[in-house]
Design a protein around this motif. Structure first.
Motif, PDB file in Angstrom:
ATOM      1  N   ALA A   1       8.362  -7.555  -4.248  1.00 54.24           N
ATOM      2  CA  ALA A   1       7.479  -6.418  -3.977  1.00 54.24           C
ATOM      3  C   ALA A   1       8.242  -5.110  -4.215  1.00 54.24           C
ATOM      4  O   ALA A   1       9.462  -5.068  -4.088  1.00 54.24           O
ATOM      5  CB  ALA A   1       6.963  -6.468  -2.540  1.00 54.24           C
ATOM      6  N   SER A   2       7.504  -4.076  -4.544  1.00 52.04           N
ATOM      7  CA  SER A   2       8.106  -2.771  -4.797  1.00 52.04           C
ATOM      8  C   SER A   2       7.842  -1.843  -3.633  1.00 52.04           C
ATOM      9  O   SER A   2       6.735  -1.810  -3.085  1.00 52.04           O
ATOM     10  CB  SER A   2       7.528  -2.158  -6.080  1.00 52.04           C
ATOM     11  N   LEU A   3       8.854  -1.084  -3.230  1.00 47.22           N
ATOM     12  CA  LEU A   3       8.677  -0.099  -2.161  1.00 47.22           C
ATOM     13  C   LEU A   3       7.761   1.039  -2.602  1.00 47.22           C
ATOM     14  O   LEU A   3       7.324   1.824  -1.772  1.00 47.22           O
ATOM     15  CB  LEU A   3      10.039   0.459  -1.729  1.00 47.22           C
ATOM     16  N   TYR A   4       7.482   1.120  -3.895  1.00 50.97           N
ATOM     17  CA  TYR A   4       6.553   2.127  -4.396  1.00 50.97           C
ATOM     18  C   TYR A   4       5.103   1.683  -4.218  1.00 50.97           C
ATOM     19  O   TYR A   4       4.177   2.461  -4.416  1.00 50.97           O
ATOM     20  CB  TYR A   4       6.826   2.414  -5.881  1.00 50.97           C
TER      21      TYR A   4
ATOM     22  N   VAL B   1      -4.624   0.529  -3.579  1.00 52.74           N
ATOM     23  CA  VAL B   1      -4.186   1.656  -2.751  1.00 52.74           C
ATOM     24  C   VAL B   1      -2.717   1.960  -2.993  1.00 52.74           C
ATOM     25  O   VAL B   1      -2.313   3.125  -3.090  1.00 52.74           O
ATOM     26  CB  VAL B   1      -4.439   1.359  -1.255  1.00 52.74           C
ATOM     27  N   GLY B   2      -1.913   0.920  -3.119  1.00 50.48           N
ATOM     28  CA  GLY B   2      -0.492   1.136  -3.363  1.00 50.48           C
ATOM     29  C   GLY B   2      -0.179   1.499  -4.794  1.00 50.48           C
ATOM     30  O   GLY B   2       0.768   2.239  -5.059  1.00 50.48           O
TER      31      GLY B   2
ATOM     32  N   LEU C   1      15.556  -0.098 -10.531  1.00 55.44           N
ATOM     33  CA  LEU C   1      15.836  -0.399 -11.940  1.00 55.44           C
ATOM     34  C   LEU C   1      14.581  -0.859 -12.668  1.00 55.44           C
ATOM     35  O   LEU C   1      14.340  -0.480 -13.817  1.00 55.44           O
ATOM     36  CB  LEU C   1      16.907  -1.483 -12.045  1.00 55.44           C
ATOM     37  N   SER C   2      13.780  -1.673 -11.996  1.00 57.86           N
ATOM     38  CA  SER C   2      12.566  -2.182 -12.638  1.00 57.86           C
ATOM     39  C   SER C   2      11.579  -1.063 -12.928  1.00 57.86           C
ATOM     40  O   SER C   2      10.785  -1.154 -13.860  1.00 57.86           O
ATOM     41  CB  SER C   2      11.909  -3.239 -11.743  1.00 57.86           C
ATOM     42  N   LYS C   3      11.645   0.006 -12.142  1.00 57.68           N
ATOM     43  CA  LYS C   3      10.724   1.128 -12.343  1.00 57.68           C
ATOM     44  C   LYS C   3      11.172   2.070 -13.454  1.00 57.68           C
ATOM     45  O   LYS C   3      10.358   2.780 -14.031  1.00 57.68           O
ATOM     46  CB  LYS C   3      10.578   1.933 -11.035  1.00 57.68           C
ATOM     47  N   ARG C   4      12.474   2.090 -13.728  1.00 60.41           N
ATOM     48  CA  ARG C   4      12.945   3.006 -14.780  1.00 60.41           C
ATOM     49  C   ARG C   4      13.459   2.277 -16.004  1.00 60.41           C
ATOM     50  O   ARG C   4      14.361   2.735 -16.705  1.00 60.41           O
ATOM     51  CB  ARG C   4      13.986   3.966 -14.210  1.00 60.41           C
ATOM     52  N   GLY C   5      12.911   1.082 -16.268  1.00 58.24           N
ATOM     53  CA  GLY C   5      13.170   0.381 -17.508  1.00 58.24           C
ATOM     54  C   GLY C   5      14.556  -0.200 -17.647  1.00 58.24           C
ATOM     55  O   GLY C   5      15.043  -0.366 -18.767  1.00 58.24           O
TER      56      GLY C   5
ATOM     57  N   GLN D   1       0.815  -1.220   0.000  1.00 60.15           N
ATOM     58  CA  GLN D   1       0.000   0.000   0.000  1.00 60.15           C
ATOM     59  C   GLN D   1       0.848   1.268   0.000  1.00 60.15           C
ATOM     60  O   GLN D   1       0.345   2.364   0.251  1.00 60.15           O
ATOM     61  CB  GLN D   1      -0.940  -0.011   1.210  1.00 60.15           C
ATOM     62  N   GLY D   2       2.145   1.103  -0.271  1.00 56.58           N
ATOM     63  CA  GLY D   2       3.027   2.258  -0.384  1.00 56.58           C
ATOM     64  C   GLY D   2       3.498   2.817   0.941  1.00 56.58           C
ATOM     65  O   GLY D   2       3.982   3.950   0.998  1.00 56.58           O
TER      66      GLY D   2
END
Length: 400
Positions: free
Chosen positions: A336-339, A272-273, A389-393, A89-90
């Motif tokens: 999981a992503s911290l975002y 939510v996240g 890295l996964s978030k910025r391609g 949920q971020g």
């Protein structure tokens, strides 16, 4: 005419260049995706086990050490399951290690008094988890404090109260009723029934084989799940049985996995996240979901406390030290992503196993605690970097 032809042909020659430049990030993203998948994590765990087995002359994979490793992993995994719901949920919870220290102290004081039954102690641990979850959730969901700040305050507050109550001394006198949660084993017919149910659950993804879009994923998940159950069977049937902390954690993991994938609540957690503004516009009760997530991680940490105290038979003042970082590392390593918006229960279990395998193996090699913390810190940083890295391609560096 030649000049015009040259002008019209130039764009046709130059056009593929952007596609070629874009191909590298796409390949990098694919590699990162595979590395963070369940299959990638299983390969990583296997490599770590092989390395430590070789370095310790087989001690690492001995029946006794595997059982000890499973017990250690169960406690980290239990807390990481709650951390998954918070992170999805971020948000984040930095107070779980200090709360475990406080809960361990209270449980030990209750047990040492010999005035209450073990069931009262269990209720106290779970009740404390609810109260701490309400405390953290109120600051974050009601008062609007960033969860980093609110739970950082809890980290210092709970650790301070724990030290004040214990006087900095180890408290012993844990009853057999509480030792059951950390020291008992499932064996005999009960163990066979447990493993049979686990095998059936691992094959549930096969129900999607008729769906062409999900067929490959379902087959991979079923194979990995059944292989995990087979490994669990081998490690438990060849020794004393299945440690109780592992059984409790696996039951909690199965319930949480079902809730996240098959209920409205689970879909709302990821919503939510993933996009909080869109979730609010869709009428999802953000405050209630945030409160629920902090209560859930509090309750799971309370259960982890019972397993921890039951395994040690005492309450040392340094209980829960760095537990929050191990739980966060397990969550991020598990995919999981911290975002926010992503994460799976099987990934978190494998992430916890990988982190604990590193710690256990280094301990067997008599590596000092200071250097173990260095390795854990580096692993955590690398895991978060892979998430970025996964978030910025797949781009390695931030553009100046």
């Amino acid at each position: 005419m030649k000049s015009n032809t040259a002008e019209t042909n130039t764009p046709a020659i130059a056009a593929p260049a952007p596609e070629a430049k874009a191909a590298a990030p796409n390949r990098a993203s694919s590699i990162i995706s595979v590395a963070r998948s369940a299959a990638g994590l299983l390969v990583a765990v296997a490599l770590v086990w092989i390395a430590f087995s070789f370095l310790t002359d087989g001690v690492f994979v001995s029946d006794r050490n595997v059982t000890n490793l499973m017990r250690q992993t169960a406690i980290t995994a239990m807390v990481a399951l709650g951390m998954l719901v918070v992170v999805a949920q971020g948000e984040i919870d930095l107070s779980v290690g200090s709360f475990m220290s406080l809960c361990v102290t209270v449980v030990a004081l209750l047990e040492a008094s010999h005035l209450v039954s073990p069931w009262v102690t269990v209720a106290a641990a779970i009740g404390m988890g609810v109260l701490v979850g309400v405390w953290n959730g109120t600051w974050v969901a009601r008062f609007g404090l960033p969860s980093f700040v609110a739970t950082l305050g809890g980290l210092m507050l709970f650790r301070g109260i724990a030290l004040a109550l214990s006087g900095g001394r180890t408290i012993s006198g844990i009853s057999e009723g509480i030792r059951f949660f950390g020291d008992a084993f499932l064996s005999g017919p009960v163990l066979w029934v447990f493993l049979a149910i686990a095998a059936l659950i691992s094959l549930l993804p096969l129900r999607h084989l008729n769906d062409p879009a999900r067929r490959r994923q379902a087959l991979v998940r079923a194979i990995l799940g059944f292989a995990s159950v087979a490994l669990l069977s081998w490690s438990t049937l060849s020794y004393l049985g299945l440690p109780m902390p592992v059984a409790i954690t696996l039951v909690a993991a199965a319930i949480l996995s079902w809730m996240l994938t098959n209920t409205v609540w689970g879909r709302h957690v990821y919503a939510v996240g993933g996009n909080r503004a869109a979730a609010r516009s869709a009428g999802i009760p953000i405050t209630r979901h945030l409160m629920t997530s902090f209560i859930l991680i509090g309750v799971l940490t309370g259960l982890g406390t019972l397993m921890f105290v039951g395994r040690l038979g005492s309450a040392p003042p340094e209980s829960g030290l760095f537990l929050e970082l191990n739980a966060i590392a397990a969550v991020v390593i598990g995919g999981a992503s911290l975002y926010g918006g992503t994460g799976t229960v099987p990934g978190i279990l494998l992430g916890a196993l990988l982190m604990q395998s590193l710690s256990n193996g280094l301990s067997l090699l008599n590596v000092p605690t200071a250097y173990q913390n260095i390795v854990s810190g580096i692993v955590l940083m690398l895991a978060v970097y892979v998430d970025v890295l996964s978030k910025r391609g797949g781009k390695l560096f931030v553009r100046p």
